[in-house]
Scaffold this active site. Sequence first.
Site, PDB file in Angstrom:
ATOM      1  N   LYS A 206       5.180   9.193   8.808  1.00 29.36           N
ATOM      2  CA  LYS A 206       5.032   8.608  10.143  1.00 29.36           C
ATOM      3  C   LYS A 206       6.102   9.091  11.134  1.00 29.36           C
ATOM      4  CE  LYS A 206       2.657   4.684   8.086  1.00 29.36           C
ATOM      5  NZ  LYS A 206       1.285   4.660   8.566  1.00 29.36           N
TER       6      LYS A 206
ATOM      7  N   ASP B 121       9.391   2.671  -0.756  1.00 25.60           N
ATOM      8  CA  ASP B 121       8.379   3.365   0.047  1.00 25.60           C
ATOM      9  C   ASP B 121       8.645   2.999   1.519  1.00 25.60           C
ATOM     10  OD1 ASP B 121       4.716   3.441   0.196  1.00 25.60           O
ATOM     11  OD2 ASP B 121       6.292   4.379   1.397  1.00 25.60           O
TER      12      ASP B 121
ATOM     13  N   TYR C 171       0.864  -1.186   0.000  1.00 25.48           N
ATOM     14  CA  TYR C 171       0.000   0.000   0.000  1.00 25.48           C
ATOM     15  C   TYR C 171       0.889   1.219   0.000  1.00 25.48           C
ATOM     16  CZ  TYR C 171      -3.356   3.485   1.773  1.00 25.48           C
ATOM     17  OH  TYR C 171      -4.153   4.608   1.946  1.00 25.48           O
TER      18      TYR C 171
HETATM   19  P1  KE4 Z   1      -0.619   8.287   4.643  1.00 25.91           P
HETATM   20  O1  KE4 Z   1      -1.142   9.015   3.409  1.00 25.91           O
HETATM   21  O2  KE4 Z   1      -1.680   7.451   5.326  1.00 25.91           O
HETATM   22  O3  KE4 Z   1       0.141   9.213   5.598  1.00 25.91           O
HETATM   23  O4  KE4 Z   1       0.530   7.271   4.144  1.00 25.91           O
HETATM   24  C1  KE4 Z   1       0.190   6.330   3.145  1.00 25.91           C
HETATM   25  C2  KE4 Z   1       1.176   5.176   3.209  1.00 25.91           C
HETATM   26  C3  KE4 Z   1       2.160   5.094   2.240  1.00 25.91           C
HETATM   27  N1  KE4 Z   1       3.077   4.091   2.254  1.00 25.91           N
HETATM   28  C4  KE4 Z   1       3.055   3.150   3.228  1.00 25.91           C
HETATM   29  C5  KE4 Z   1       4.084   2.053   3.208  1.00 25.91           C
HETATM   30  C6  KE4 Z   1       2.072   3.199   4.252  1.00 25.91           C
HETATM   31  O5  KE4 Z   1       2.075   2.246   5.220  1.00 25.91           O
HETATM   32  C7  KE4 Z   1       1.115   4.227   4.248  1.00 25.91           C
HETATM   33  C8  KE4 Z   1       0.018   4.329   5.282  1.00 25.91           C
HETATM   34  N2  KE4 Z   1      -0.079   3.234   6.182  1.00 25.91           N
HETATM   35  C9  KE4 Z   1      -1.389   2.924   6.708  1.00 25.91           C
HETATM   36  C10 KE4 Z   1      -1.228   1.684   7.594  1.00 25.91           C
HETATM   37  N3  KE4 Z   1      -1.626   0.530   6.904  1.00 25.91           N
HETATM   38  C11 KE4 Z   1      -2.009   4.066   7.410  1.00 25.91           C
HETATM   39  C12 KE4 Z   1      -3.223   3.719   8.265  1.00 25.91           C
HETATM   40  C13 KE4 Z   1      -4.488   4.269   7.686  1.00 25.91           C
HETATM   41  O6  KE4 Z   1      -4.668   4.220   6.451  1.00 25.91           O
HETATM   42  O7  KE4 Z   1      -5.310   4.736   8.497  1.00 25.91           O
END
Ligand code: KE4
Length: 428
Positions: A265, A237, A142
């Site tokens: 994060k 990523d 993701y």
């Molecule tokens: P954000 O747009 O949510 O800040 O980041 C997206 C993203 C991009 N790349 C990786 C490897 C990620 O894990 C994420 C976001 N992680 C999720 C956890 N599975 C965020 C939790 C959520 O969507 O509420």
Amino acid sequence: MSRSAELFDRAKAVLPGGVNSPVRAFRAVGGTPFFVARARGACLTDVDGKTYLDYVCSWGPLILGHAHPAVLDAIRGAAERGWSYGAPCEAEVELAELVRQRMPSIEMIRFVNSGTEATMAAVRVARAATQRSVILKFEGCYHGHADSFLVKAGSGVATLGLPDSPGVPAALAELTVTVPFNDRPAVEDVFARRGKEIATVIVEPYVGNAGFIPPEPGFHAALRALCDRHGAVLIFDEVMTGFRVAPGGAAERLGVRADLTTLGKIIGGGLPVGAYGGRADLMRMVAPEGPVYQAGTLAGNPVAMAAGLATLRETERPGFYDGLERRTARLVAGIGDAARRHGVPASGGHAGSLWGVFFTAGPVRNFAQAKGSDVGLFARWHRAALARGVFLAPSAFEAGFVSSAHTDADIDFTIAQLDAALGEARAR
Ligand code: KE4
């Protein structure tokens, strides 16, 4: 009715699904999500006064645990100097220099407000640099909710991607090819067929969004070699793995240098921060230095920068990562012992303090195998654990996190509670 249940009913009247991010609605595990009243250290306390040991840690940012004093002081201090300038400030430069020092492949960096913005922009730079359009990604990885990533594999490995969400145009989805993680022949096959069209390979170096799935030895080196041979940009990523799986992220742990890296994060310490960076020749293409446009009102926000700086500085304490990895290893081993005692097939793993467990014999090498695990048992385990004061990620296809606020006594307590919860879940 509990206060959380009351709030959830109110929330569902004004927020889609009652939440601001889908996974928080607990739909994969059932039950009503608790609403948080406050958090400190390794614990969350909900509006009904119930406390939980937290293994979600805000989905990764809180490697120091909640409300760490050093981060709190940094946020307070920054806020007292005003909290948004719309103009450059020193903290942006300091954090950029600290990231570069820790992850030397990031020669230049641009801060944004989320991981999604970071990956969107990194792909745009890769497409501009190569003048190609096709993205190669991996099933189960993701990269945020930008259109090009919400794509599922087409019927065959090298066929065109299909939208994985309404609202994603087929014409855009077709530009994303998806193959199984850890499947080196599949990647070689796509490059053999479409190497001249591939702008970039984007990958979670250690997958944390399909549950925890580690790379097989040599997999990322193979991606590096294929990208070099075909002139594609390799994007790691590291939104989740950055400063989590090692002091220098997955790049340090794997010894493979990406062309671009995305972060998020931990670099915001829990405040909204993302970033993309890497080779200077690529990053100098970004406006205003170059023609690739990307912008953001709150990018480089001084309070968020201060929180990220304070967080990263705390992780530089001697033994910080070793202690985290040791406690995480004990947790995963304890869960494995409990599964054996209950006669439940389980396959767990960790890298640094990023961890996960699947209820299947394993090993789990890719998303298809992860989907073959017993997600019903996981859901019952999650609910039983929550009732015992342990908050696990509310999906079998998410990873867990341990913070430096989790003590050895917390790990012992957690193992005992998860053991009992598994016995209860199995019996149902
Ligand atoms: P954000 O747009 O949510 O800040 O980041 C997206 C993203 C991009 N790349 C990786 C490897 C990620 O894990 C994420 C976001 N992680 C999720 C956890 N599975 C965020 C939790 C959520 O969507 O509420």
